[in-house]
Design an enzyme around this catalytic site. Structure first.
Site, PDB file in Angstrom:
ATOM      1  N   PRO A  76       0.931  -1.226   0.106  1.00  0.00           N
ATOM      2  CA  PRO A  76       0.007  -0.211   0.020  1.00  0.00           C
ATOM      3  C   PRO A  76       0.750   1.246   0.000  1.00  0.00           C
ATOM      4  O   PRO A  76       1.874   1.169   0.710  1.00  0.00           O
ATOM      5  CB  PRO A  76      -1.050  -0.292   1.393  1.00  0.00           C
ATOM      6  CG  PRO A  76      -0.861  -1.544   1.484  1.00  0.00           C
ATOM      7  CD  PRO A  76       0.360  -2.291   1.096  1.00  0.00           C
ATOM      8  N   CYS A  77       0.326   2.247  -0.993  1.00  0.00           N
ATOM      9  CA  CYS A  77       1.399   3.258  -1.036  1.00  0.00           C
ATOM     10  C   CYS A  77       0.518   4.725  -0.475  1.00  0.00           C
ATOM     11  O   CYS A  77       1.189   5.795  -0.284  1.00  0.00           O
ATOM     12  CB  CYS A  77       1.285   3.686  -2.637  1.00  0.00           C
ATOM     13  SG  CYS A  77      -0.209   3.903  -3.376  1.00  0.00           S
ATOM     14  N   GLN A  78      -0.702   4.708   0.187  1.00  0.00           N
ATOM     15  CA  GLN A  78      -1.104   5.916   0.332  1.00  0.00           C
ATOM     16  C   GLN A  78      -0.413   6.540   1.608  1.00  0.00           C
ATOM     17  O   GLN A  78      -0.408   7.805   1.964  1.00  0.00           O
ATOM     18  CB  GLN A  78      -2.639   5.350   1.045  1.00  0.00           C
ATOM     19  CG  GLN A  78      -3.839   5.231   0.002  1.00  0.00           C
ATOM     20  CD  GLN A  78      -3.663   3.675  -0.063  1.00  0.00           C
ATOM     21  OE1 GLN A  78      -2.738   3.040  -0.002  1.00  0.00           O
ATOM     22  NE2 GLN A  78      -4.743   3.474  -0.762  1.00  0.00           N
ATOM     23  N   PHE A  80       2.884   6.897   1.916  1.00  0.00           N
ATOM     24  CA  PHE A  80       4.001   7.819   1.467  1.00  0.00           C
ATOM     25  C   PHE A  80       3.445   8.491   0.240  1.00  0.00           C
ATOM     26  O   PHE A  80       4.374   9.209  -0.241  1.00  0.00           O
ATOM     27  CB  PHE A  80       4.767   6.455   0.863  1.00  0.00           C
ATOM     28  CG  PHE A  80       4.842   5.434   1.918  1.00  0.00           C
ATOM     29  CD1 PHE A  80       5.576   5.593   3.204  1.00  0.00           C
ATOM     30  CD2 PHE A  80       4.629   4.121   1.705  1.00  0.00           C
ATOM     31  CE1 PHE A  80       5.766   4.614   3.999  1.00  0.00           C
ATOM     32  CE2 PHE A  80       4.800   2.977   2.596  1.00  0.00           C
ATOM     33  CZ  PHE A  80       5.403   3.264   3.678  1.00  0.00           C
TER      34      PHE A  80
END
Length: 444
Positions: A76-78, A80
């Site tokens: 999951p990237c949210q 960063f």
């Protein structure tokens, strides 16, 4: 044929898997996915339709990994992302990275490939990435981080992502070169950043457009007529235009279009100055959220009827009055399209939140990009089955990976891994693969 096994964590709709399988096939290597995991039900549906495999759900419920050689993860990237709160490991989603390390401890594959947003590179002044590096290296892996732009891998999209790769008990030198690419989608010049994907030609948005998509993607007549009025019926001037109420520059605003009611010349001028001046530190440190008093507005817009103009803009809902202070009411979500891509250039980054509102003027039609065109921007082949709900398809594609980039990364990782473990690749097949991606004739 040599065979490699891989695990696909945070698999989404299967972009990383698809690219990895393409890379292995190109190297005449058979691949097998021995485990995949994705918690989102809609993504699970698309994954199953394309790969005939049911994914496991929550990664936290997986006890251990089966035997495999390569670990893939688009975690999951949210946490960063520049679009998120950038809370990193403080955020629950950020801690999911440690689920990867937990599973790494149950079975250590020969190599890994992780993908994330570019914000991970500099998050918390580099400390977040340093933590990830430390966790990986203390488990015996090399650690390499590359910032790669999809535009440099044969895709007409200005999309920068970070790719983390490593090999167990080895210190390889990769051919990949980090490069952020162009500052914007209008200043792109292709670069050779990988042995496998040198520039063959400048790929543009025009290369991914459908000739005659369904009319449901056309913009409304009201919206189109407003654009015609602004550009004196020359809709070719839409190329590269953005529609947003918080920025100036090459932008169209809701008050220009009269979407909430026609504005006078004075009202348009006030609004244009407002969005320019409210970013001035003279009125505070908040970059986008400043509320200005009538007195502050009068400092940059002197008009004898200022109060009447402001009241008119509040009535039409271009401004909102909060405790005797004014702020713009409309944002880019008030438009049918927030950005018109230029068919002769590359696209802005496809993101989940508004992939459904990228527009184009093509074949005398003002319309949104279709889900299939969005898929092509990401490098998905036309036989890839998309979610039947358009909005969900757009969202999934904005969250997915650029196939061409992951394929290039995977090819290098596979080769370096097999070399480092003293395995042999069919070198004649490797030569054919390299020639294919270089665009050379292999018939002789």
């Amino acid at each position: 044929m040599y065979k490699i096994r891989f695990v696909d964590l945070f698999s989404g709709i299967g972009g990383i898997r698809l690219a990895f399988e393409q890379a292995a096939h190109c190297l005449n290597i058979e691949s097998e996915c021995v485990l995949s995991s994705e918690i989102n039900r809609d993504a699970q549906l698309v994954y199953q339709k394309n790969f005939a495999q049911t994914t496991l759900g929550d990664i936290r419920l997986i006890d251990k990994l089966p035997e495999h050689e390569f670990l893939l993860a688009g975690f999951p990237c949210q946490s960063f992302s520049h679009a998120g709160k950038k809370e990193g490991f403080i955020d629950t989603r950020g801690t999911l990275f440690f689920e990867i390390t937990r599973l790494l401890d149950t079975y250590k594959p020969q190599a890994f490939i992780f993908e994330n947003v570019r914000g991970l590179y500099s998050h918390d002044q580099g400390r977040t990435l340093a933590t990830i590096k430390d966790e990986i290296q203390k488990r015996g892996y090399s650690f390499h981080a590359f910032l790669l732009n999809s535009a440099n891998f044969g895709l007409p999209q200005n999309r920068v992502r970070i790719y983390l790769v490593g090999i167990l008990d080895a210190s390889p030198t990769f051919e990949l070169i980090s490069d952020l690419g162009p500052k914007d989608s209008h200043s792109y010049n292709p670069q050779q950043l990988s042995l496998f994907y040198p520039p063959k030609k400048s790929v543009t948005v025009a290369d991914i457009l459908e000739n005659n998509p369904d009319e449901k993607y056309d913009c409304s007549p009201t919206f189109v007529n407003a654009l015609k009025r602004i550009f004196n019926n020359d809709l070719n001037r839409l190329h590269g235009i953005r529609l947003i109420d918080y920025r100036g520059g090459n932008s169209i605003h809701s008050w220009d279009l009269g979407l909430r009611g026609e504005c006078s010349v004075e009202e348009i001028e006030l609004m244009n100055r407002f969005i320019l001046k409210r970013r001035n530190k003279k009125f505070g440190e908040a970059q986008d959220g400043k509320l200005l008093t009538q007195e502050q507005i009068a400092s940059f817009f002197k008009h004898p009827n200022l109060g009447e103009i402001l009241n008119s803009l509040v009535t039409k809902k271009y401004l909102k009055l909060i405790n005797d202070k004014y702020k713009p009411l409309s944002g880019n979500f008030s438009f049918e399209v927030y950005k018109f891509v230029d068919p002769n250039k590359i696209s802005v980054t496809l993101v989940a939140s508004d992939a459904n509102r990228l527009g184009v003027y093509h074949n005398q039609r003002v319309r949104r990009l279709t889900p299939r065109e969005a898929a092509r921007l990401q490098g998905f082949p036309d036989n890839f089955i998309l979610h039947p709900n358009d909005d969900k398809a757009y969202h999934q594609l904005g969250n997915s990976v650029s196939i061409n980039v992951v394929k290039a990364v995977a090819q290098e990782v596979i080769i370096k891994t097999l070399y480092s473990t003293q395995e042999r690749i069919d070198k004649s097949q490797l030569k054919l693969c390299q020639a294919y991606v270089l665009g050379k004739d292999t018939s002789s």
